[in-house]
Design a protein around this motif. Structure first.
Motif, PDB file in Angstrom:
ATOM      1  N   ASN A  86       0.821  -1.218   0.000  1.00  0.00           N
ATOM      2  CA  ASN A  86       0.000   0.000   0.000  1.00  0.00           C
ATOM      3  C   ASN A  86       0.856   1.269   0.000  1.00  0.00           C
ATOM      4  N   GLU A  87       1.947   1.250  -0.783  1.00  0.00           N
ATOM      5  CA  GLU A  87       2.834   2.407  -0.867  1.00  0.00           C
ATOM      6  C   GLU A  87       2.665   3.175  -2.175  1.00  0.00           C
ATOM      7  N   LEU A  88       1.858   2.640  -3.068  1.00  0.00           N
ATOM      8  CA  LEU A  88       1.641   3.284  -4.356  1.00  0.00           C
ATOM      9  C   LEU A  88       0.478   4.261  -4.258  1.00  0.00           C
ATOM     10  N   GLU A  89       0.353   5.128  -5.258  1.00  0.00           N
ATOM     11  CA  GLU A  89      -0.791   6.028  -5.289  1.00  0.00           C
ATOM     12  C   GLU A  89      -2.069   5.209  -5.386  1.00  0.00           C
ATOM     13  N   PRO A  90      -3.192   5.697  -4.817  1.00  0.00           N
ATOM     14  CA  PRO A  90      -4.417   4.885  -4.732  1.00  0.00           C
ATOM     15  C   PRO A  90      -4.874   4.311  -6.062  1.00  0.00           C
ATOM     16  N   GLY A  91      -4.883   5.120  -7.108  1.00  0.00           N
ATOM     17  CA  GLY A  91      -5.341   4.620  -8.408  1.00  0.00           C
ATOM     18  C   GLY A  91      -4.468   3.505  -8.933  1.00  0.00           C
ATOM     19  N   LEU A  92      -3.158   3.615  -8.723  1.00  0.00           N
ATOM     20  CA  LEU A  92      -2.238   2.588  -9.197  1.00  0.00           C
ATOM     21  C   LEU A  92      -2.383   1.314  -8.369  1.00  0.00           C
ATOM     22  N   THR A  93      -2.598   1.467  -7.084  1.00  0.00           N
ATOM     23  CA  THR A  93      -2.782   0.286  -6.235  1.00  0.00           C
ATOM     24  C   THR A  93      -3.990  -0.531  -6.691  1.00  0.00           C
ATOM     25  N   SER A  94      -5.071   0.135  -7.043  1.00  0.00           N
ATOM     26  CA  SER A  94      -6.257  -0.593  -7.504  1.00  0.00           C
ATOM     27  C   SER A  94      -5.992  -1.280  -8.838  1.00  0.00           C
ATOM     28  N   GLU A  95      -5.207  -0.648  -9.717  1.00  0.00           N
ATOM     29  CA  GLU A  95      -4.850  -1.273 -10.990  1.00  0.00           C
ATOM     30  C   GLU A  95      -3.969  -2.496 -10.756  1.00  0.00           C
ATOM     31  N   VAL A  96      -3.058  -2.405  -9.802  1.00  0.00           N
ATOM     32  CA  VAL A  96      -2.186  -3.532  -9.474  1.00  0.00           C
ATOM     33  C   VAL A  96      -3.016  -4.713  -8.983  1.00  0.00           C
ATOM     34  N   ARG A  97      -3.997  -4.433  -8.127  1.00  0.00           N
ATOM     35  CA  ARG A  97      -4.870  -5.513  -7.636  1.00  0.00           C
ATOM     36  C   ARG A  97      -5.658  -6.142  -8.784  1.00  0.00           C
ATOM     37  N   GLU A  98      -6.135  -5.317  -9.687  1.00  0.00           N
ATOM     38  CA  GLU A  98      -6.889  -5.844 -10.827  1.00  0.00           C
ATOM     39  C   GLU A  98      -6.002  -6.703 -11.718  1.00  0.00           C
ATOM     40  N   ALA A  99      -4.771  -6.251 -11.953  1.00  0.00           N
ATOM     41  CA  ALA A  99      -3.848  -7.023 -12.782  1.00  0.00           C
ATOM     42  C   ALA A  99      -3.517  -8.357 -12.119  1.00  0.00           C
ATOM     43  N   HIS A 100      -3.333  -8.344 -10.808  1.00  0.00           N
ATOM     44  CA  HIS A 100      -3.079  -9.596 -10.085  1.00  0.00           C
ATOM     45  C   HIS A 100      -4.266 -10.547 -10.254  1.00  0.00           C
ATOM     46  N   GLY A 101      -5.469 -10.030 -10.140  1.00  0.00           N
ATOM     47  CA  GLY A 101      -6.653 -10.862 -10.319  1.00  0.00           C
ATOM     48  C   GLY A 101      -6.732 -11.449 -11.717  1.00  0.00           C
ATOM     49  N   THR A 102      -6.323 -10.663 -12.713  1.00  0.00           N
ATOM     50  CA  THR A 102      -6.313 -11.155 -14.088  1.00  0.00           C
ATOM     51  C   THR A 102      -5.351 -12.326 -14.242  1.00  0.00           C
ATOM     52  N   MET A 103      -4.160 -12.191 -13.661  1.00  0.00           N
ATOM     53  CA  MET A 103      -3.158 -13.251 -13.780  1.00  0.00           C
ATOM     54  C   MET A 103      -3.616 -14.530 -13.088  1.00  0.00           C
ATOM     55  N   VAL A 104      -4.224 -14.379 -11.927  1.00  0.00           N
ATOM     56  CA  VAL A 104      -4.734 -15.551 -11.198  1.00  0.00           C
ATOM     57  C   VAL A 104      -5.848 -16.228 -11.990  1.00  0.00           C
ATOM     58  N   ALA A 105      -6.738 -15.431 -12.557  1.00  0.00           N
ATOM     59  CA  ALA A 105      -7.858 -15.996 -13.313  1.00  0.00           C
ATOM     60  C   ALA A 105      -7.382 -16.755 -14.549  1.00  0.00           C
ATOM     61  N   LEU A 106      -6.279 -16.309 -15.151  1.00  0.00           N
ATOM     62  CA  LEU A 106      -5.784 -16.954 -16.362  1.00  0.00           C
ATOM     63  C   LEU A 106      -5.007 -18.241 -16.075  1.00  0.00           C
ATOM     64  N   GLN A 107      -4.421 -18.340 -14.884  1.00  0.00           N
ATOM     65  CA  GLN A 107      -3.673 -19.558 -14.506  1.00  0.00           C
ATOM     66  C   GLN A 107      -3.994 -19.912 -13.047  1.00  0.00           C
ATOM     67  N   PRO A 108      -5.240 -20.241 -12.734  1.00  0.00           N
ATOM     68  CA  PRO A 108      -5.640 -20.432 -11.331  1.00  0.00           C
ATOM     69  C   PRO A 108      -4.940 -21.577 -10.624  1.00  0.00           C
ATOM     70  N   HIS A 109      -4.505 -22.611 -11.364  1.00  0.00           N
ATOM     71  CA  HIS A 109      -3.875 -23.759 -10.740  1.00  0.00           C
ATOM     72  C   HIS A 109      -2.510 -23.434 -10.119  1.00  0.00           C
ATOM     73  N   LEU A 110      -1.942 -22.268 -10.458  1.00  0.00           N
ATOM     74  CA  LEU A 110      -0.655 -21.882  -9.919  1.00  0.00           C
ATOM     75  C   LEU A 110      -0.750 -21.344  -8.490  1.00  0.00           C
ATOM     76  N   PHE A 111      -1.958 -21.022  -8.059  1.00  0.00           N
ATOM     77  CA  PHE A 111      -2.123 -20.297  -6.802  1.00  0.00           C
ATOM     78  C   PHE A 111      -2.988 -21.088  -5.838  1.00  0.00           C
ATOM     79  N   LYS A 112      -2.575 -21.106  -4.578  1.00  0.00           N
ATOM     80  CA  LYS A 112      -3.319 -21.770  -3.526  1.00  0.00           C
ATOM     81  C   LYS A 112      -4.060 -20.719  -2.713  1.00  0.00           C
ATOM     82  N   PHE A 113      -5.301 -21.016  -2.394  1.00  0.00           N
ATOM     83  CA  PHE A 113      -6.137 -20.070  -1.667  1.00  0.00           C
ATOM     84  C   PHE A 113      -6.549 -20.661  -0.322  1.00  0.00           C
ATOM     85  N   LYS A 114      -6.533 -19.838   0.707  1.00  0.00           N
ATOM     86  CA  LYS A 114      -6.968 -20.282   2.024  1.00  0.00           C
ATOM     87  C   LYS A 114      -8.452 -20.010   2.185  1.00  0.00           C
ATOM     88  N   ARG A 115      -9.187 -20.994   2.689  1.00  0.00           N
ATOM     89  CA  ARG A 115     -10.619 -20.802   2.921  1.00  0.00           C
ATOM     90  C   ARG A 115     -10.849 -20.147   4.276  1.00  0.00           C
TER      91      ARG A 115
END
Length: 295
Positions: free
Chosen positions: A266-295
């Motif tokens: 959370n050191e980036l400007e607010p707009g950039l931080t939200s874009e970073v989160r969106e990009a991370h979500g895109t990468m996870v959605a495209l290769q979900p088997h690479l990532f483990k999620f805690k329930r």
């Protein structure tokens, strides 16, 4: 495609309007580039605006009704003068994209225009001994983009304001490149993912001190991922069966983890931080088997 967007392009203080006006006032009137600037200024970039389909017809009509009749000897050339015509067109397009903000509606409008050019009746020419279809498979867009990338790759030399301008322009043109990849305009390129992957690596694998350069590098990376992530993933990873594809899988995972780290810091400007989160979500959605999620 073909819809008019409410982008208010005609404000005279906008740098892309100043660019077109300067091209018209100072460019060589005999060149396709000068004609392209005039057509853009009175069509998509005028106060009234016009449909991208109408602008496409104006551009194509200039070639047939003005350019060829003024240079009758071109009819005997293999490319019939089309390379010079397309160089003028794409040169103006890419130069404009350095100036138009990455999130501005005019970027989408120009993408619409390129779609509409592809919808015109197909025409074939010979370039470098190969038959190709203009607006669809010809090499001029790729060559133009590569030349512009080499010449305009930003450096940190010079006045701080000029350095900041260069980096912001790099974000703008990178977003346009991502849109070209996503739209399929780069499908015939030798490798449309070379520059995106270089810039993503530079942003997410190298260490950069806080500041405009770091922010812009990260924004370039997230624009490529959010806009063209599917195409990049498909080109580099495919089904992940070869050793090369496995290496890109590991890189994909490390990029996503770096994005998550940047977002959580959370050191980036607010707009950039939200874009970073969106990009991370895109990468996870495209290769979900690479990532483990805690329930």
């Amino acid at each position: 495609m073909g819809s008019i967007r409410n982008v208010r392009p005609s404000r005279s203080n906008q740098p892309w309007i100043e660019f077109l006006d300067n091209e018209i006032a100072n460019g060589d009137p005999q060149t396709p580039r000068h004609a392209m600037a005039k057509i853009f200024r009175r069509s998509l970039f005028s106060a009234r605006g016009c449909l991208p389909s109408d602008a496409a017809l104006q551009l194509d009509s200039y070639y047939h009704d003005t350019y060829l009749p003024a240079h009758p000897d071109l009819k005997d050339e293999d490319d019939k003068g089309m390379v010079a015509f397309l160089s003028g067109l794409y040169g103006v397009v890419v130069d404009l994209m350095f100036l138009i903000p990455y999130h501005h509606g005019l970027q989408y409008t120009v993408i619409d225009l390129l779609y509409e050019l592809r919808n015109l009746p197909p025409k074939e020419i010979k370039v470098g001994g190969k038959i190709c279809q203009i607006y669809e498979e010809e090499p001029v867009l790729e060559l133009t983009m590569k030349e512009k990338w080499v010449v305009n790759n930003p450096t940190d030399d010079g006045d701080p304001e000029e350095v900041e301008r260069r980096w912001l322009a790099w974000v703008n043109v990178s977003a346009f490149a991502a849109r070209c990849i996503e739209a399929g305009f780069a499908d015939h390129f030798e490798d449309s993912t070379i520059i995106p992957c270089m810039d993503i690596s530079k942003a997410l694998e190298e260490e950069h001190p806080p500041g405009i350069k770091r922010n812009c590098l990260i924004r370039v990376a997230v624009q490529y991922i959010m806009i063209a992530g599917t195409k990049i993933c498909r080109a580099k990873i495919g089904r992940g069966k070869t050793e090369e594809q496995q290496r890109w899988l590991e890189k994909w995972k490390s990029w996503a983890e770096k994005l998550l780290e940047l977002a959580e810091q959370n050191e980036l400007e607010p707009g950039l931080t939200s874009e970073v989160r969106e990009a991370h979500g895109t990468m996870v959605a495209l290769q979900p088997h690479l990532f483990k999620f805690k329930r």
